[in-house]
Design a protein around this motif. Structure first.
Motif, PDB file in Angstrom:
ATOM      1  N   ALA B  39       0.822  -1.212   0.000  1.00 58.86           N
ATOM      2  CA  ALA B  39       0.000   0.000   0.000  1.00 58.86           C
ATOM      3  C   ALA B  39       0.854   1.259   0.000  1.00 58.86           C
ATOM      4  N   GLY B  40       2.081   1.146   0.465  1.00 54.08           N
ATOM      5  CA  GLY B  40       2.949   2.313   0.511  1.00 54.08           C
ATOM      6  C   GLY B  40       3.698   2.564  -0.785  1.00 54.08           C
ATOM      7  N   THR B  41       4.267   1.520  -1.345  1.00 47.77           N
ATOM      8  CA  THR B  41       5.172   1.686  -2.490  1.00 47.77           C
ATOM      9  C   THR B  41       4.551   1.325  -3.836  1.00 47.77           C
ATOM     10  N   GLY B  42       3.449   0.583  -3.826  1.00 51.21           N
ATOM     11  CA  GLY B  42       2.858   0.126  -5.070  1.00 51.21           C
ATOM     12  C   GLY B  42       3.515  -1.119  -5.639  1.00 51.21           C
ATOM     13  N   GLU B  43       4.578  -1.580  -4.993  1.00 52.58           N
ATOM     14  CA  GLU B  43       5.273  -2.796  -5.442  1.00 52.58           C
ATOM     15  C   GLU B  43       4.321  -4.002  -5.415  1.00 52.58           C
ATOM     16  N   VAL B  44       4.364  -4.827  -6.453  1.00 55.20           N
ATOM     17  CA  VAL B  44       3.596  -6.072  -6.416  1.00 55.20           C
ATOM     18  C   VAL B  44       4.338  -7.057  -5.509  1.00 55.20           C
ATOM     19  N   LEU B  45       3.671  -7.494  -4.464  1.00 55.63           N
ATOM     20  CA  LEU B  45       4.290  -8.425  -3.511  1.00 55.63           C
ATOM     21  C   LEU B  45       4.102  -9.871  -3.947  1.00 55.63           C
ATOM     22  N   MET B  46       2.914 -10.210  -4.413  1.00 56.67           N
ATOM     23  CA  MET B  46       2.643 -11.599  -4.791  1.00 56.67           C
ATOM     24  C   MET B  46       1.370 -11.670  -5.621  1.00 56.67           C
ATOM     25  N   VAL B  47       1.247 -12.762  -6.326  1.00 61.13           N
ATOM     26  CA  VAL B  47       0.022 -13.108  -7.045  1.00 61.13           C
ATOM     27  C   VAL B  47      -0.392 -14.487  -6.549  1.00 61.13           C
ATOM     28  N   ALA B  48      -1.625 -14.622  -6.116  1.00 60.63           N
ATOM     29  CA  ALA B  48      -2.098 -15.910  -5.607  1.00 60.63           C
ATOM     30  C   ALA B  48      -3.575 -16.065  -5.958  1.00 60.63           C
ATOM     31  N   HIS B  49      -4.207 -17.075  -5.400  1.00 60.39           N
ATOM     32  CA  HIS B  49      -5.596 -17.350  -5.731  1.00 60.39           C
ATOM     33  C   HIS B  49      -6.475 -17.364  -4.488  1.00 60.39           C
ATOM     34  N   MET B  50      -7.740 -17.052  -4.693  1.00 60.22           N
ATOM     35  CA  MET B  50      -8.735 -17.142  -3.627  1.00 60.22           C
ATOM     36  C   MET B  50      -9.909 -17.960  -4.133  1.00 60.22           C
ATOM     37  N   ASP B  51     -10.388 -18.876  -3.291  1.00 64.32           N
ATOM     38  CA  ASP B  51     -11.664 -19.511  -3.587  1.00 64.32           C
ATOM     39  C   ASP B  51     -12.751 -18.712  -2.853  1.00 64.32           C
ATOM     40  N   ALA B  52     -13.988 -19.155  -2.923  1.00 67.59           N
ATOM     41  CA  ALA B  52     -15.082 -18.378  -2.331  1.00 67.59           C
ATOM     42  C   ALA B  52     -14.883 -18.200  -0.826  1.00 67.59           C
ATOM     43  N   GLN B  53     -14.402 -19.248  -0.177  1.00 69.51           N
ATOM     44  CA  GLN B  53     -14.219 -19.160   1.271  1.00 69.51           C
ATOM     45  C   GLN B  53     -13.103 -18.175   1.613  1.00 69.51           C
ATOM     46  N   ALA B  54     -12.010 -18.228   0.875  1.00 67.70           N
ATOM     47  CA  ALA B  54     -10.906 -17.292   1.114  1.00 67.70           C
ATOM     48  C   ALA B  54     -11.356 -15.854   0.874  1.00 67.70           C
ATOM     49  N   LEU B  55     -12.124 -15.649  -0.178  1.00 70.19           N
ATOM     50  CA  LEU B  55     -12.668 -14.315  -0.456  1.00 70.19           C
ATOM     51  C   LEU B  55     -13.535 -13.836   0.709  1.00 70.19           C
ATOM     52  N   ALA B  56     -14.438 -14.704   1.158  1.00 65.53           N
ATOM     53  CA  ALA B  56     -15.356 -14.325   2.235  1.00 65.53           C
ATOM     54  C   ALA B  56     -14.588 -14.037   3.522  1.00 65.53           C
ATOM     55  N   GLN B  57     -13.571 -14.841   3.823  1.00 66.14           N
ATOM     56  CA  GLN B  57     -12.767 -14.632   5.033  1.00 66.14           C
ATOM     57  C   GLN B  57     -11.981 -13.330   4.930  1.00 66.14           C
ATOM     58  N   THR B  58     -11.447 -13.064   3.748  1.00 68.73           N
ATOM     59  CA  THR B  58     -10.696 -11.826   3.516  1.00 68.73           C
ATOM     60  C   THR B  58     -11.598 -10.615   3.732  1.00 68.73           C
ATOM     61  N   ILE B  59     -12.775 -10.658   3.156  1.00 71.29           N
ATOM     62  CA  ILE B  59     -13.720  -9.543   3.292  1.00 71.29           C
ATOM     63  C   ILE B  59     -14.152  -9.373   4.749  1.00 71.29           C
ATOM     64  N   ALA B  60     -14.378 -10.483   5.436  1.00 64.58           N
ATOM     65  CA  ALA B  60     -14.881 -10.416   6.815  1.00 64.58           C
ATOM     66  C   ALA B  60     -13.823  -9.916   7.795  1.00 64.58           C
ATOM     67  N   THR B  61     -12.550 -10.260   7.539  1.00 68.81           N
ATOM     68  CA  THR B  61     -11.497  -9.984   8.527  1.00 68.81           C
ATOM     69  C   THR B  61     -10.616  -8.800   8.153  1.00 68.81           C
ATOM     70  N   GLY B  62     -10.606  -8.412   6.876  1.00 70.37           N
ATOM     71  CA  GLY B  62      -9.696  -7.344   6.444  1.00 70.37           C
ATOM     72  C   GLY B  62      -8.250  -7.800   6.380  1.00 70.37           C
ATOM     73  N   GLU B  63      -8.019  -9.098   6.454  1.00 68.71           N
ATOM     74  CA  GLU B  63      -6.673  -9.657   6.261  1.00 68.71           C
ATOM     75  C   GLU B  63      -6.736 -10.681   5.125  1.00 68.71           C
ATOM     76  N   ALA B  64      -5.580 -10.918   4.503  1.00 60.16           N
ATOM     77  CA  ALA B  64      -5.572 -11.756   3.300  1.00 60.16           C
ATOM     78  C   ALA B  64      -5.620 -13.247   3.635  1.00 60.16           C
ATOM     79  N   TRP B  65      -6.578 -13.911   3.036  1.00 61.77           N
ATOM     80  CA  TRP B  65      -6.677 -15.370   3.050  1.00 61.77           C
ATOM     81  C   TRP B  65      -6.611 -15.819   1.593  1.00 61.77           C
ATOM     82  N   TYR B  66      -5.919 -16.923   1.361  1.00 57.38           N
ATOM     83  CA  TYR B  66      -5.784 -17.442   0.004  1.00 57.38           C
ATOM     84  C   TYR B  66      -6.192 -18.912  -0.037  1.00 57.38           C
TER      85      TYR B  66
END
Lengths: 155, 155
Positions: B39-66
């Motif tokens: 968020a500070g530098t704009g550097e791409v840190l990683m590319v990964a995948h999310m399934d529906a559960q990971a998406l829902a957990q990410t949205i609910a917690t504000g932290e990344a789940w993959y």
């Protein structure tokens, strides 16, 4: 899909991660993921895919070529719109199944909807999965109907 | 894979592109692509995948789940290493098959190899596809063997 023999096949993980050979790891459809960011701002402009031929063309020309999933064909970014992407730097990741290109986006935008970036909506966090998207940086900078002859997506 | 009924199915293209409903377009494996940038530098840190559960957990917690492709399971980023990703903003793209998260990366780095970003090698342009990768921003900031108990990838 294109001829994957354009690139050497991946070796053991230690070589893939720590070596100097570019041995892209194509998925079952023969594709790697490509993230294009604006070289000036760091904004993510788009995420798309490249097959072996698109990768080779990109490397050879220094401009972005993709494989269009919707049209099932090699696609030179900007071939319809003139909105080509000139690559400032290209990188691959640890397992070499993704590439990151920092680009100079020619023209007003990268997105076929007429916007600068394809990522013009935010997903609200810390709430329910069904929360409404919020438009951000969503100004239309060009008229897709005037730019694309056949309404092609993402060109 | 997780229950895709956590999200409404995509409607017509005009709704997907111009509407306010988040209706992720999962691929044949039930996944969307996720790009995580600093968020500070704009550097791409990683590319990964999310399934529906990971998406829902990410949205609910504000932290990344993959969803880990190698381990075939839901994966809370940082669950082994402590290197969690706190999301500053989350966006989706025009066809809603990808998300972009701008994160505060906790700890020294996002990459399981010990580096800040997974994209620590450049691909030389305007040459042959077989040119050697060049290491850039490739300093190892932590010792993976000391951080991961079982040598898990990307955790």
């Amino acid at each position: 899909m294109a001829d994957q023999a354009l690139f050497a096949p991946p070796g053991p993980a230690a070589e893939v991660e720590e070596g100097g050979a570019f041995t892209p790891k194509f998925d079952a459809d023969g594709l790697v993921t490509c993230v294009a960011t604006d070289a000036g701002t760091g904004e993510v402009l788009m995420v798309a895919h490249m097959d072996a031929q698109a990768l080779a063309q990109t490397i050879a020309t220094g401009e972005a070529w993709y494989f269009s999933l919707s049209r099932r064909k090699l696609w030179r970014k900007g071939e319809s719109s003139g909105h080509v992407q000139k690559i400032v730097e290209m990188r691959t990741d640890s397992d070499q199944d993704a590439v990151w290109i920092k680009v100079e986006q020619v023209g007003p935008g990268a997105c076929h909807t007429g916007r600068r970036s394809c990522f013009y909506r935010t997903i609200p966090l810390n709430g329910a999965a069904g929360a409404r998207l919020e438009f951000r940086d969503a100004e239309k900078l060009f008229d897709p109907a005037a730019v694309y002859d056949t309404g092609k997506r993402g060109a």
